[in-house]
Design an enzyme around this catalytic site. Structure first.
Site: not given
Lengths: 784, 440
Positions: B209, B262, B265, B277
């Site tokens: 993703e 939700s 990141s 990340r």
């Protein structure tokens, strides 16, 4: 923000507010109280005052022996003197009692010229008028954050084992930290209704580097809305019973498992309360409270880590009402910090966190007394100790919650510093066994101290034959110490790591509390007298030996002398039943070589080499030990050309020789022995105080003068004698010079643990790690 | 509302990917290999995002310029068959992009199976699908040339919980007979892989993703010019004069990409292929909606936002001035700053005096400010000054965007700039589509 509000105990609602305070327990020594400070939080009030306590101390004074030297006169006279001791009192109680407490103080506060009370905390303005009216003191408001930091610096500097790491499932939940010699820099995360993040770089330099509005007030406020539960404590209780996974969206709820490529495990929370958006069901109060607790703790932990990293700090302390002794939040914060820093930063908590504000406010008001130039010590007799507020309270604690909590700090006469010869002051741990982590050892020692209590009480009474109320005081002492032992049985972490040393020190504090400053004074006097008579004979017989034989005889004599120790139960039994127990008999009692720990051969080899420059000798007992054991040994060192510094206790502890007594003894010996006499005269034999009044020895808290002497003389040998100083403490201490640790094990349980038997000998000669010859590697080590 | 990913989780080790800004290692094995074991498209002809600088405009023009018939023919052989979809299955929303070719030749039209036509017609002639599917018409990209074909890119979303209905529809329309590759990203690509196969006979090509997100962001920004994809708020600290302004994401690196779904990141992007990340937080869009549902009884993101817009958070929060009577000058804290989110709710009387709207607003403000605060700390730690916020939490959420713009500007004393992208939550699915057309 710092405005705080604490748990309101259930009991306070039903309890009559006009309770009668037990005056001999709280608000003690109000008569001479001055310099008040108060910190009023959302539900707890913390009051501080400074007072002087009149205290009996034992003094010895030499008779003039030159005039008439009759055989029957004792060596010195013992007297009890009154001294003023400076003490800080801190009391914590619920706001509900504030009026009762103020009335009580008003009634008991006599002859004070105090005009001002320093105040801090969110509730200070609310009670301003009440305080001014009741106490007739002007309320002087101090900045909360400044007070917090001042208080924090003070406890970190003065209270060993102030900081701890919380480990939920470990045998002992509290892992106390060594006080680092330099407490700065550190980060303080204060979690009140909001969060303040403060970077502290020195006593006077600190900065609020950041904060967050998501804090204790968020947990409480949102929690109250979500669960209709009003009290903070109850919310924590709910949270500790809940399951957050029904409310939170986890990584596995999104991925079906873990998000492998990023190393995010399936159980991580992807979205707090993420499930409550989609699921059409009711959530339990417990589950919502738990989810909320995780959300807030994780968030604070994450920010704390980001700030710690940005400022490159690894010491991070947490405080504020959200933390304040609550195992639930200490655990979640610890978890979060571990998670976000991968264990690089540990979350640290403070035993006296609740007092920081009031300590700081007090210090602000006492600046002219320069409290920071002294060393202070926690008085175990007058302090309540850390209480666990875990949901499953033990009975003792339940009885106390909702009442009063106290901290007392004594101003020490000497400023205490590290021994400059410690290999690594930051990793030095005085105590050999941490009883809070060793349940078997804890059981044994608590039992042992309880058993010995009768004897201690008896001796205390006997030490004051002229004072009829001594028996009554001694009973009070018994009661107090017994109560401490019971507390420690339930809460071994109450005063930091529980150790044999802390048990001994607590007993000394309790004895002092009831004006038994030196129960052994008469015994010491008698033994010193007796031993002095044999000194010359002992020296003479040693001189007749060959050099080689003499070296061994000196060590043997020193060890035999060390058998005379009233602190050890096995010995005190024998001594009490047979006072004629002689020096020769003691030698026979000693274990034959090879000893339990035996590096005599290395020591002997070393003696063939060049003399040491200067030896620092921490002495132990009075009587035969110091006079027939230590002095001949010291004499030999002096003859070799080694200067000797004798370090003895500043105040009495058991039958240990005090600095005061040792001065008289040295004079008397010097009068008999030209070697000692010239050494004293030429300053090659020096007496210093250790700064301690413990039968054990903490090398990180020694008299500053001693440290100076050690440095000036280029000390290259440290000798530590006796079970308390060389086995209970310092057995593993690493020094940067040669060291000699000698003791006779006079406790069968300990002997057993070490793989030896009663009267086994520990003779541990060590070179500093970098110089250590390989042959020394076979030294048996103590099983832990 | 929004979407996927954003796991709580932290400073994972830099994922090791692409430390090297050079050629990334070819991604392994696509499962399907019918006509193409060679997808060696000449990247010069692709408008997909090569990194960097002033090449952007050039790239844009070049895309519409190819005219060689030959070239198209050669592309055709290696082009995947229609339909072209990219899908991102998040924790809350499924985001779907669909490319509708507008340059279909008569010949093609004849060859086109009925199924495919019917899908195209269904998707393009509706703006709502079933009860919950929505096509964001305002985001549609017209006359886009991609992989040698020109057409419209459509943006469609529906709640993840309605995925079974979607699969049922795919089954009814015999989607699997088209032998298309369905490129999917987001956690749901993993979670529902089995369901896709079982219920709709579809094999998913699962994509990371974050890879997709970055690819999508860089691509969309490079092809959209009017109105500009990227914008910021001018005068964020002055409500009267705070206006949206276009921003050119030229030479965007290093850049902090904050994806608020939700959960949240936060990625530090150093080049097209080099990112990590840095951290994330579980306090994201899902938390806002979840808490709002519990506190106010609302049932949709739009409803929650609407309530928030009418509420007053200072009734619920404890402000610095509530404690200190004004500014806390010693530490430079203004009186209006929130000292404790929901701090007033500790008190029973205040709990009884506030409205649901106030609660919704306070929830929005505390979640948004918290994201801002963490972002700012990450930016400082990573030494990055440019922050791009994306994700469906920001959809129709001007309140949060302005708050973020304000927070970045105020607390960094003007050092940090908050940037936003119009296609908010669709970048992952765009990235997935690009992966179909040009596997990296």
């Amino acid at each position: 923000m710092a405005a705080e509000s604490e748990r309101v105990d259930r009991s306070s609602h039903s309890m009559d507010k006009s309770i009668t305070l037990p005056p001999n327990e709280i608000f003690r020594n109000l008569e001479n109280a001055k310099r008040f400070a108060i910190d009023i939080g959302g539900s707890l009030t913390k009051l501080a005052y400074y007072s002087t306590v009149q205290h009996k101390v034992a003094k010895v004074r030499s008779f003039d022996h030159t005039a008439k030297d009759t055989e029957d006169d004792p060596l010195y006279e013992i007297s009890m003197q009154e001294e003023m001791l400076a003490r800080l009192h801190f009391i914590k109680f619920e706001n509900a009692y504030i009026e009762t407490c103020l009335d009580f103080i008003k009634d008991h506060l006599v002859n004070t010229d105090t005009k001002v009370i320093k105040a801090t905390g969110g509730g200070a303005h609310k009670f301003k008028d009440l305080i001014e009216k009741k106490l007739k003191l002007r309320v002087d408001k101090e900045d909360e954050m400044t007070c917090l930091i001042k208080g924090c610096n003070f406890v970190l500097r003065n209270i060993p084992h102030e900081a701890f790491v919380y480990v939920k499932h470990a045998d002992s939940e509290f892992r106390f930290q060594n006080t680092h010699p330099d407490i700065f820099p550190y980060l303080l995360i204060n979690i009140g209704s909001g969060v303040s993040i403060i970077k502290v770089e020195s006593e006077d330099t600190f900065e609020r580097v950041g904060g967050s509005s998501i804090g204790g007030g968020t947990f409480w406020g949102l929690g109250a809305l979500l669960t209709k539960t009003k009290r903070f404590d109850e919310l924590l209780q709910l949270a500790s019973k809940g399951q957050h996974t029904s409310v939170d969206m986890l990584v596995k709820d999104i991925y079906g498992g873990s998000y492998g490529s990023l190393g995010l495990t399936g159980d991580l929370i992807a979205s707090s309360f993420g499930k409550s958006a989609t699921a059409d069901k009711e959530f339990s109060k417990e589950d919502m409270a738990k989810s909320l607790l995780h959300m807030i703790s994780n968030d604070i932990g994450q920010l704390a880590c980001l700030y710690a990293r940005l400022h490159n700090l690894t010491r991070v302390y947490f405080g504020g009402f959200f933390i304040r002794g609550h195992p639930v939040t200490m655990h979640t914060i610890t978890y979060s910090i571990n998670f976000f820093t991968k264990g690089e930063v540990q979350a640290l908590f403070l035993r006296h966190e609740g007092y920081l504000g009031t300590i700081g406010a007090f210090l602000k008001g006492a600046e002219e007394d320069n409290p920071n130039q002294y060393s202070w010590g926690e008085n175990y007799a007058g302090s309540s100790g850390l209480m666990s507020t875990s949901p499953d309270l033990n009975p003792m604690q339940r009885a106390r919650s909702g009442t009063f909590d106290m901290l007392e700090m004594d101003r020490l006469e000497r400023q205490l510093v590290n021994l400059p010869l410690l290999q690594d002051p930051s990793s030095y741990i005085p105590d050999t066994v941490d009883l809070s982590e060793d349940a078997l050892a804890r059981e044994y020692w608590l039992y042992c101290f309880e058993e010995a209590l009768d004897g201690v009480v008896k001796r205390a009474v006997a030490s004051q034959p002229d004072l009829p109320e001594a028996a009554e005081r001694a009973e009070k002492f018994r009661h107090k110490y017994l109560h401490k032992l019971q507390t420690l049985r339930h809460q071994p972490f109450a005063y930091g790591s529980l150790t044999v040393r802390s048990l001994l020190d607590t007993r000394e504090h309790c004895l002092n509390e009831f004006n038994f400053p030196d129960p052994y004074s008469k015994i010491k006097q008698r033994e010193n007298d007796m031993a002095l008579k044999y000194f010359q004979k002992a020296v003479k017989s040693l001189e007749e030996l060959s050099w080689e034989q003499r070296q061994f005889a000196l060590v043997r004599g020193l060890l035999a002398g060390n058998v005379f120790d009233w602190g050890a139960k096995a010995v005190s039994d024998v001594l009490e039943s047979n006072p004629e127990f002689g020096f020769e008999q003691a030698k026979r009692q000693l274990e034959e070589r090879p000893w339990l720990v035996d590096t005599y051969d290395q020591w002997f080899e070393r003696l063939k080499g060049p003399p040491h420059k200067c030896a620092l000798f921490f002495v132990d007992n009075s009587g035969i030990d110091i006079i027939l054991g230590v002095f001949p040994f010291v004499r030999e060192l002096l003859c070799r050309g080694t200067e000797v510094v004798l370090a003895s206790n500043s105040s009495p502890a058991l039958n240990d020789v005090t600095n005061n007594e040792l001065q008289i003894l040295t004079e008397r010996i010097a009068a008999m022995d030209p070697v000692i006499q010239s050494a004293v005269k030429e300053d090659r034999l020096t007496l210093v105080q250790s700064g301690s009044s413990s039968p054990c020895l903490d090398l990180s808290r020694l008299d500053k003068v001693l440290a100076g002497v050690v440095r000036e003389r280029h000390t290259d040998l440290v000798i530590i004698e006796g079970m308390g100083r060389a086995i209970h403490t310092n057995y593993y201490a690493l020094l940067s010079c040669e060291s000699l640790k000698m003791a006779v094990i006079k406790n069968s349980w300990l002997a057993d643990r070490l793989g030896g038997k009663l009267f086994s000998v520990v003779f541990k000669y060590e070179m500093p790690p970098n110089k250590k010859p390989t042959t020394l590697d076979h030294v048996p080590v103590m099983p832990s | 509302m929004e979407e996927r990913n954003g796991h709580h989780g932290e400073n994972e080790p830099e994922t090791g990917e692409n430390e090297d800004a050079a050629e990334p290692p070819p991604k392994q094995s696509r499962s399907r290999s019918d006509e193409s074991n060679n997808f060696g498209l000449d990247s010069n002809n692709m408008e997909t995002t090569t990194a960097g600088g002033s090449a952007t405009d050039e790239r844009r023009t070049s895309t519409s310029n190819y005219s060689s018939r030959q070239r198209i023919d050669s592309l055709r052989k290696i082009r995947p068959p229609f339909p072209w979809f990219g899908m991102d299955i998040g924790g809350t929303l499924v985001k779907l992009v669909y490319f509708e070719p507008k340059d279909i030749t008569a010949e093609e039209e004849q060859e086109e199976v009925e199924n495919l036509k019917s899908i195209r017609r269904y998707l393009t002639s509706n703006i709502a699908y079933g009860k919950t599917g929505i096509r964001d018409v305002h985001l549609e990209m017209k006359d886009l040339t991609i992989c040698g074909r020109t057409g419209n890119l459509h943006f469609i979303r529906f709640p993840t919980q309605d995925l079974p209905a979607f699969l049922q529809m795919a089954r009814n329309k015999h989607f699997s007979s088209l032998h298309t590759t369905l490129c999917a990203t987001g956690g749901g690509a993993y979670k529902f892989e089995f369901d896709f196969r079982q219920m709709a006979d579809l094999q998913l090509l699962k994509l990371d993703e974050l890879d997709c997100l970055i690819r999508g962001v860089l691509y969309i920004d490079s092809v959209v010019s009017n109105p500009s994809e990227c914008y910021y708020y001018e005068n964020p600290t002055d409500p009267e004069h705070c206006v949206q302004k276009p921003f050119t994401l030229e030479n965007p690196y290093p850049l902090l990409l904050v994806n608020i779904g939700s959960g949240v990141s936060i990625l530090a992007v150093y080049s097209k292929n080099n990112y990590k990340r840095v951290t994330g937080t579980s306090l994201g869009g899902g938390t806002f909606l979840g808490l709002c549902c519990l506190l106010t009884g609302c049932s949709s993101f739009e409803e929650a936002l609407e309530m928030a817009s009418q509420g007053e958070s200072s009734h619920v929060d404890k402000l610095v001035r509530d404690i200190y009577g004004g500014d806390y000058e010693r530490f430079g804290l203004p009186g209006w700053a929130v000292a404790s989110s929901f701090g007033n709710m500790v008190c029973k009387e205040k709990r009884e005096s506030i409205s649901k709207e106030d609660l919704a607003r306070a929830t929005l403000v505390s979640i948004t400010n918290n994201i801002g605060s963490i972002t700012r700390m990450v930016a400082l730690n990573e030494n990055i000054e440019r922050v791009v916020f994306v994700g469906n939490f920001l959809r129709v959420n001007t309140l949060s965007m302005k708050l973020l713009a304000y927070a970045m500007d105020y607390w960094s004393k003007g050092q940090l700039k908050a940037l936003f992208l119009r296609h908010e939550g669709y970048f992952g699915s765009v990235g997935a589509l690009l992966e179909l057309l040009d596997p990296s």
